[in-house]
Each structure stands twice: as structure tokens, then as C-alpha cells.
Design a protein around this motif. Structure first.
Motif, PDB file in Angstrom:
ATOM      1  N   PRO A   1       0.821  -1.209   0.000  1.00 35.89           N
ATOM      2  CA  PRO A   1       0.000   0.000   0.000  1.00 35.89           C
ATOM      3  C   PRO A   1       0.857   1.262   0.000  1.00 35.89           C
ATOM      4  O   PRO A   1       1.966   1.269   0.529  1.00 35.89           O
ATOM      5  CB  PRO A   1      -0.797  -0.110   1.308  1.00 35.89           C
ATOM      6  N   TYR A   2       0.345   2.325  -0.610  1.00 39.32           N
ATOM      7  CA  TYR A   2       1.017   3.626  -0.586  1.00 39.32           C
ATOM      8  C   TYR A   2      -0.019   4.727  -0.568  1.00 39.32           C
ATOM      9  O   TYR A   2      -1.212   4.482  -0.790  1.00 39.32           O
ATOM     10  CB  TYR A   2       1.991   3.776  -1.755  1.00 39.32           C
ATOM     11  N   PHE A   3       0.437   5.961  -0.272  1.00 45.55           N
ATOM     12  CA  PHE A   3      -0.481   7.080  -0.100  1.00 45.55           C
ATOM     13  C   PHE A   3      -0.248   8.154  -1.159  1.00 45.55           C
ATOM     14  O   PHE A   3       0.877   8.372  -1.605  1.00 45.55           O
ATOM     15  CB  PHE A   3      -0.303   7.704   1.289  1.00 45.55           C
ATOM     16  N   VAL A   4      -1.336   8.812  -1.540  1.00 48.02           N
ATOM     17  CA  VAL A   4      -1.277   9.926  -2.485  1.00 48.02           C
ATOM     18  C   VAL A   4      -2.148  11.052  -1.934  1.00 48.02           C
ATOM     19  O   VAL A   4      -3.261  10.801  -1.449  1.00 48.02           O
ATOM     20  CB  VAL A   4      -1.790   9.521  -3.884  1.00 48.02           C
ATOM     21  N   GLY A   5      -1.639  12.297  -2.016  1.00 48.58           N
ATOM     22  CA  GLY A   5      -2.406  13.447  -1.553  1.00 48.58           C
ATOM     23  C   GLY A   5      -1.947  13.948  -0.200  1.00 48.58           C
ATOM     24  O   GLY A   5      -0.937  13.482   0.361  1.00 48.58           O
ATOM     25  N   GLU A   6      -2.690  14.908   0.333  1.00 46.28           N
ATOM     26  CA  GLU A   6      -2.371  15.518   1.620  1.00 46.28           C
ATOM     27  C   GLU A   6      -3.044  14.743   2.752  1.00 46.28           C
ATOM     28  O   GLU A   6      -4.245  14.459   2.694  1.00 46.28           O
ATOM     29  CB  GLU A   6      -2.844  16.974   1.647  1.00 46.28           C
ATOM     30  N   GLU A   7      -2.286  14.426   3.787  1.00 46.44           N
ATOM     31  CA  GLU A   7      -2.802  13.611   4.884  1.00 46.44           C
ATOM     32  C   GLU A   7      -3.991  14.262   5.594  1.00 46.44           C
ATOM     33  O   GLU A   7      -4.882  13.575   6.096  1.00 46.44           O
ATOM     34  CB  GLU A   7      -1.687  13.305   5.881  1.00 46.44           C
TER      35      GLU A   7
ATOM     36  N   ILE B   1      -9.868   8.091   0.763  1.00 43.71           N
ATOM     37  CA  ILE B   1     -10.331   7.129  -0.235  1.00 43.71           C
ATOM     38  C   ILE B   1      -9.456   5.876  -0.200  1.00 43.71           C
ATOM     39  O   ILE B   1      -8.219   5.982  -0.239  1.00 43.71           O
ATOM     40  CB  ILE B   1     -10.295   7.733  -1.660  1.00 43.71           C
ATOM     41  N   SER B   2     -10.095   4.728  -0.124  1.00 44.05           N
ATOM     42  CA  SER B   2      -9.386   3.463  -0.280  1.00 44.05           C
ATOM     43  C   SER B   2      -9.536   3.023  -1.736  1.00 44.05           C
ATOM     44  O   SER B   2     -10.656   2.817  -2.217  1.00 44.05           O
ATOM     45  CB  SER B   2      -9.971   2.388   0.648  1.00 44.05           C
ATOM     46  N   ALA B   3      -8.399   2.913  -2.436  1.00 41.11           N
ATOM     47  CA  ALA B   3      -8.410   2.581  -3.867  1.00 41.11           C
ATOM     48  C   ALA B   3      -7.793   1.207  -4.085  1.00 41.11           C
ATOM     49  O   ALA B   3      -6.696   0.928  -3.588  1.00 41.11           O
ATOM     50  CB  ALA B   3      -7.642   3.629  -4.655  1.00 41.11           C
ATOM     51  N   LEU B   4      -8.492   0.361  -4.820  1.00 36.62           N
ATOM     52  CA  LEU B   4      -7.967  -0.952  -5.172  1.00 36.62           C
ATOM     53  C   LEU B   4      -7.238  -0.841  -6.499  1.00 36.62           C
ATOM     54  O   LEU B   4      -7.817  -0.481  -7.524  1.00 36.62           O
ATOM     55  CB  LEU B   4      -9.117  -1.962  -5.275  1.00 36.62           C
TER      56      LEU B   4
ATOM     57  N   LYS C   1      -1.836   7.116 -12.962  1.00 43.81           N
ATOM     58  CA  LYS C   1      -1.439   8.204 -12.075  1.00 43.81           C
ATOM     59  C   LYS C   1      -2.399   9.382 -12.150  1.00 43.81           C
ATOM     60  O   LYS C   1      -2.632  10.066 -11.146  1.00 43.81           O
ATOM     61  CB  LYS C   1      -0.014   8.656 -12.410  1.00 43.81           C
ATOM     62  N   ASN C   2      -2.954   9.650 -13.330  1.00 43.27           N
ATOM     63  CA  ASN C   2      -3.808  10.820 -13.452  1.00 43.27           C
ATOM     64  C   ASN C   2      -5.157  10.630 -12.758  1.00 43.27           C
ATOM     65  O   ASN C   2      -5.813  11.616 -12.406  1.00 43.27           O
ATOM     66  CB  ASN C   2      -4.024  11.197 -14.919  1.00 43.27           C
ATOM     67  N   ILE C   3      -5.572   9.408 -12.547  1.00 38.88           N
ATOM     68  CA  ILE C   3      -6.756   9.159 -11.729  1.00 38.88           C
ATOM     69  C   ILE C   3      -6.495   9.621 -10.303  1.00 38.88           C
ATOM     70  O   ILE C   3      -7.311  10.309  -9.680  1.00 38.88           O
ATOM     71  CB  ILE C   3      -7.146   7.669 -11.766  1.00 38.88           C
ATOM     72  N   LEU C   4      -5.331   9.265  -9.788  1.00 40.47           N
ATOM     73  CA  LEU C   4      -4.969   9.659  -8.431  1.00 40.47           C
ATOM     74  C   LEU C   4      -4.822  11.173  -8.323  1.00 40.47           C
ATOM     75  O   LEU C   4      -5.217  11.774  -7.317  1.00 40.47           O
ATOM     76  CB  LEU C   4      -3.673   8.951  -8.023  1.00 40.47           C
ATOM     77  N   ARG C   5      -4.271  11.795  -9.372  1.00 36.91           N
ATOM     78  CA  ARG C   5      -4.147  13.259  -9.361  1.00 36.91           C
ATOM     79  C   ARG C   5      -5.517  13.915  -9.316  1.00 36.91           C
ATOM     80  O   ARG C   5      -5.722  14.906  -8.602  1.00 36.91           O
ATOM     81  CB  ARG C   5      -3.392  13.732 -10.609  1.00 36.91           C
ATOM     82  N   ASN C   6      -6.462  13.397 -10.082  1.00 35.62           N
ATOM     83  CA  ASN C   6      -7.807  13.966 -10.113  1.00 35.62           C
ATOM     84  C   ASN C   6      -8.507  13.830  -8.769  1.00 35.62           C
ATOM     85  O   ASN C   6      -9.228  14.735  -8.348  1.00 35.62           O
ATOM     86  CB  ASN C   6      -8.645  13.306 -11.215  1.00 35.62           C
TER      87      ASN C   6
ATOM     88  N   ARG D   1      -9.182  17.094  -5.671  1.00 37.56           N
ATOM     89  CA  ARG D   1     -10.535  17.320  -5.161  1.00 37.56           C
ATOM     90  C   ARG D   1     -10.607  17.084  -3.662  1.00 37.56           C
ATOM     91  O   ARG D   1     -11.696  16.851  -3.103  1.00 37.56           O
ATOM     92  CB  ARG D   1     -11.528  16.430  -5.906  1.00 37.56           C
ATOM     93  N   GLY D   2      -9.466  17.149  -3.006  1.00 36.58           N
ATOM     94  CA  GLY D   2      -9.433  17.058  -1.555  1.00 36.58           C
ATOM     95  C   GLY D   2      -9.408  15.654  -1.003  1.00 36.58           C
ATOM     96  O   GLY D   2      -9.859  15.412   0.122  1.00 36.58           O
ATOM     97  N   CYS D   3      -8.867  14.696  -1.771  1.00 36.55           N
ATOM     98  CA  CYS D   3      -8.818  13.311  -1.320  1.00 36.55           C
ATOM     99  C   CYS D   3      -7.409  12.906  -0.896  1.00 36.55           C
ATOM    100  O   CYS D   3      -6.427  13.248  -1.559  1.00 36.55           O
ATOM    101  CB  CYS D   3      -9.294  12.366  -2.423  1.00 36.55           C
ATOM    102  N   TYR D   4      -7.342  12.193   0.198  1.00 34.16           N
ATOM    103  CA  TYR D   4      -6.113  11.530   0.625  1.00 34.16           C
ATOM    104  C   TYR D   4      -6.337  10.049   0.357  1.00 34.16           C
ATOM    105  O   TYR D   4      -7.221   9.427   0.946  1.00 34.16           O
ATOM    106  CB  TYR D   4      -5.862  11.785   2.107  1.00 34.16           C
ATOM    107  N   ILE D   5      -5.576   9.484  -0.569  1.00 37.77           N
ATOM    108  CA  ILE D   5      -5.854   8.147  -1.082  1.00 37.77           C
ATOM    109  C   ILE D   5      -4.837   7.135  -0.560  1.00 37.77           C
ATOM    110  O   ILE D   5      -3.632   7.377  -0.614  1.00 37.77           O
ATOM    111  CB  ILE D   5      -5.822   8.124  -2.625  1.00 37.77           C
ATOM    112  N   LYS D   6      -5.336   6.026  -0.066  1.00 33.51           N
ATOM    113  CA  LYS D   6      -4.482   4.883   0.229  1.00 33.51           C
ATOM    114  C   LYS D   6      -4.728   3.859  -0.861  1.00 33.51           C
ATOM    115  O   LYS D   6      -5.869   3.401  -1.043  1.00 33.51           O
ATOM    116  CB  LYS D   6      -4.768   4.281   1.603  1.00 33.51           C
ATOM    117  N   VAL D   7      -3.672   3.534  -1.591  1.00 31.01           N
ATOM    118  CA  VAL D   7      -3.771   2.611  -2.722  1.00 31.01           C
ATOM    119  C   VAL D   7      -3.368   1.216  -2.252  1.00 31.01           C
ATOM    120  O   VAL D   7      -2.276   1.023  -1.720  1.00 31.01           O
ATOM    121  CB  VAL D   7      -2.874   3.068  -3.887  1.00 31.01           C
ATOM    122  N   PHE D   8      -4.260   0.249  -2.474  1.00 30.36           N
ATOM    123  CA  PHE D   8      -4.061  -1.119  -2.004  1.00 30.36           C
ATOM    124  C   PHE D   8      -3.757  -2.072  -3.161  1.00 30.36           C
ATOM    125  O   PHE D   8      -4.215  -1.864  -4.280  1.00 30.36           O
ATOM    126  CB  PHE D   8      -5.321  -1.615  -1.290  1.00 30.36           C
TER     127      PHE D   8
END
Length: 372
Positions: free
Chosen positions: A170-176, A182-185, A191-196, A200-207
Motif C-alpha cells: 500500500p502507498y499514499f497519495v495526496g495531503e494527509e 479514499i481506499s483505492a484498489l 497516475k492521473n486518476i490519483l491526481r484527479n 478534489r481534496g482526497c487523501y488516497i491509500k492505494v491497495f
């Protein structure tokens, strides 16, 4: 010039058809399902899109490489296509933002490519005969030996490929301290999905692709995302179970491409292998909820059964592909869930559908208010 000294190369299709050209990149042989993309620009984003893993890409644009490469314009940290087929390859490039040539990039990435192919004839042939496995050989391997090797390559139908491109940790994207978690599978996330999502104010944990619902829930997310990716969705049993658990708890869920197909399968709606698939940045889609048209970026060889979807009492079709009326989007009537078959993040492509990310945030806000 180097252009005139390049060795002869060939493209062999599974049905025995052969196209000849010149070698680019490294010397060798590569295998994959041959498909074509009709985009006139954005070749670097296409080549690094994880959804293309295991595929040999035919570029219908006549000129490839003319604007070089830029390391900021990748959708993954490596090239994902198995090989490239093109008409005119530009060894020289012209763009201020370019960091180098596409030829150098291919050599570093160890990619086998062939140029000087009659791509109009090749694409016409694929349109008539369907996507099929193929081999590019630039090292002089005898044709009969290539045919034996190609015959052993598994078909895309039934092939699980998400594990080949997903993160292993797992890794993180965005501001904590962002307002939304958002939990992303990761089934092959761009990468541009994560940027979008992040903008929009999301802190994403990618699993990883095989993460469980319990693992994703432990992040205490406001919503869940199922990503795009390569291969057949049917073997992704663990991802389908994750989708079922998310829906059982009625948490906000958004799926794109492979994620869209996984949501359908999780609800007993089958998917199928398309004859050619949709790959390009100018695919017309009709939003059935608004009546408006959208020009979209698409990249998929599988689709959700329209007949079965229409018969499901808890689903409605929200978007249709105008060219062939295949399912381009759907939502559930009793759950906080929607998905699309195309790429609202574009990269490359138009931005007509970026509103879908806003819609996901709106669904999260509605869910939070309902929980108060």
C-alpha cells in the motif's frame, strides 16, 4: 542515417498473416494481443497505461515520436505495452518540454518495436478479423519457430493480469489532512486518476489488487475506488468479493473500466470479450441522465453485458457508447455506487467526463450527511 541501416523486422499474427517493417528499440522477440489506438496524440501516456499490459499496440497515427518524451507524462513508472507497431517513427523530435527521444526511451525500457508497417492495412485487417495474439520479431528468428512460440501464448480471454501491474505494498497519495479519505484498489491504476482525486481534496491509500475489504476498511475511508487495469475481469474473484462487501455496507463506490466490470460481476452481471474493443481518445458517449454527448478516452477489450444489465432490477444504464450502443456507464438504484467503462481522467484525451470525479465527491458528501 541510422534509419537506413535498421534491420528488417516482422509482425506475425496468430492466423499466420505476416507484415514486414524495420526494427526500432532493442533486438528481440515479443508477444501479446495486437490491438490499435486511434489517438492522434498522447503516445507516451498510452504506452505507460497499465491497462495495455500484455498487448502489442498499433498506432494509427502516421507519426510517432515527433515530440519526444517527458517523464511527467507517464501513467506508470514503466512502459506497459508488450511492443509497438507504427508507420513512421521519428528519431528526431521537436518540443521544448521533451527530456529525450522516444527511441532512447524504448531502448532504456527494453521494448521491441517495428516501424514502416502499412498500419492502414493492418488496422483494416484487425477490424475485419478481430483482436488476436501476435509476435514482433526483430532478431531474425525463423518464421516457423515464431509460429510455434506464438501458438503457446495464452489468449486474453480468461487471463488475469492485474497482479502483473498492481502495487505490492500500500502507498499514499495526496495531503494527509485532506477532507476525504479514499481506499483505492489498484488493478492497474493510472497516475492521473490519483491526481484527479487528490486535487478534489482526497487523501488516497492505494491497495494491492488482492487486498481484502477489512484491510481497505481499516483506513476508515469516506469512499472506495476500483481502478482500471488489464486482462479479463472474470478471474478477479478477490476484487469481486471486495466490491460485494463495499455494497453490502452501502459505502460510496466508484469504478472505472476494469473496476466497472468487477462491479458488474460482483452483482451477477456477466462480461464478455469484444471483437476489437475500444481504444482511442475520441469515442462518443451519450449520457442518458442528461441527454448530453461526451467525447471520451477509452481503452478496453471487455464489456458488460447490456442484456443482463437491463434485466437486473437494481441497475440502470447511465451512459451508452454511440457507435455500437455498448454499456459505457451504470449505477445502482439502492446503493451508493456508479461506474463507467471509459476514462474520465483522460490522459490522453478530452476532459468532457471529469465531472464524474465531482459526482463521486457529491456521493460521499450525501453519505456523510445521511449518517449524521
Amino acid at each position: 542515417m541510422k534509419y537506413h541501416t535498421r534491420p528488417t523486422a516482422l509482425l506475425l499474427l496468430a492466423d499466420g498473416t505476416v507484415f514486414y517493417g524495420k526494427s526500432i528499440g532493442i533486438s528481440g522477440t515479443t508477444f501479446g494481443e495486437v490491438c490499435f489506438n486511434t489517438g492522434m496524440t498522447g503516445y507516451q501516456e498510452i504506452f505507460t497505461d497499465p491497462s495495455y499490459f500484455g498487448q502489442i499496440m498499433v498506432a494509427t497515427n502516421a507519426h510517432i515520436g515527433n515530440y519526444g518524451v517527458n517523464t511527467d507524462e507517464v501513467e506508470a513508472d514503466r512502459v506497459m505495452i508488450s511492443g509497438l507497431v507504427c508507420k513512421n517513427f521519428s528519431f528526431n523530435y521537436s518540443r521544448d518540454k521533451a527530456y529525450g527521444s522516444l527511441e532512447e526511451y524504448f531502448e532504456k525500457q527494453q521494448l521491441v518495436c517495428i516501424s514502416d508497417v502499412d498500419t492502414r492495412a493492418l488496422v483494416s485487417y484487425i477490424r475485419d478479423h478481430g483482436a488476436q495474439n501476435a509476435a514482433i520479431s526483430t532478431d531474425g528468428t525463423p518464421l516457423e519457430e515464431l509460429k510455434k512460440q506464438l501458438a503457446a501464448v495464452p489468449d486474453m480471454e480468461g487471463l488475469e493480469l492485474a497482479s502483473k501491474v498492481s502495487t505490492t505494498e500500500p502507498y499514499f497519495v495526496g495531503e494527509e489532512n485532506a477532507p476525504y479519505r479514499i481506499s483505492a484498489l489498484d488493478l492497474g491504476i493510472k497516475k492521473n486518476i490519483l491526481r484527479n482525486l487528490a486535487k478534489r481534496g482526497c487523501y488516497i491509500k492505494v491497495f494491492p489488487y488482492n487486498a481484502t475489504y477489512e484491510e481497505m476498511k481499516a483506513f476508515n475511508p469516506h469512499g472506495y475506488f476500483l481502478s482500471n487495469g488489464p486482462g479479463d475481469p472474470d478471474p478477479l474473484i478477490a476484487a469481486q468479493e471486495v466490491a460485494r462487501e463495499i455494497l453490502k455496507h452501502n459505502d460510496p463506490l466508484f469504478g472505472i473500466c476494469l473496476g466497472h466490470q468487477v462491479i458488474a460481476l460482483a452483482n451477477g452481471i456477466p462480461t464478455y470479450k469484444m471483437f476489437n474493443g475500444h481504444r482511442g481518445i475520441n469515442h462518443p458517449v451519450k449520457n442518458l441522465l442528461t441527454g448530453e454527448g461526451e467525447i471520451t478516452s477509452q481503452n478496453h477489450g471487455f464489456a458488460v453485458s447490456k442484456k443482463e444489465l437491463l434485466e437486473h432490477p437494481d441497475f440502470e444504464i447511465t451512459h451508452l457508447h454511440i457507435n455500437d450502443e455498448t454499456v459505457a456507464g451504470m449505477r445502482m438504484k439502492s446503493k451508493n455506487c456508479f461506474s463507467v467503462q471509459y476514462h474520465p481522467e483522460a490522459s490522453p484525451g478530452p476532459h468532457d467526463a471529469t465531472y464524474l470525479f465531482d459526482q463521486f465527491i457529491e456521493n460521499i458528501n450525501k453519505n456523510e450527511k445521511a449518517a449524521v
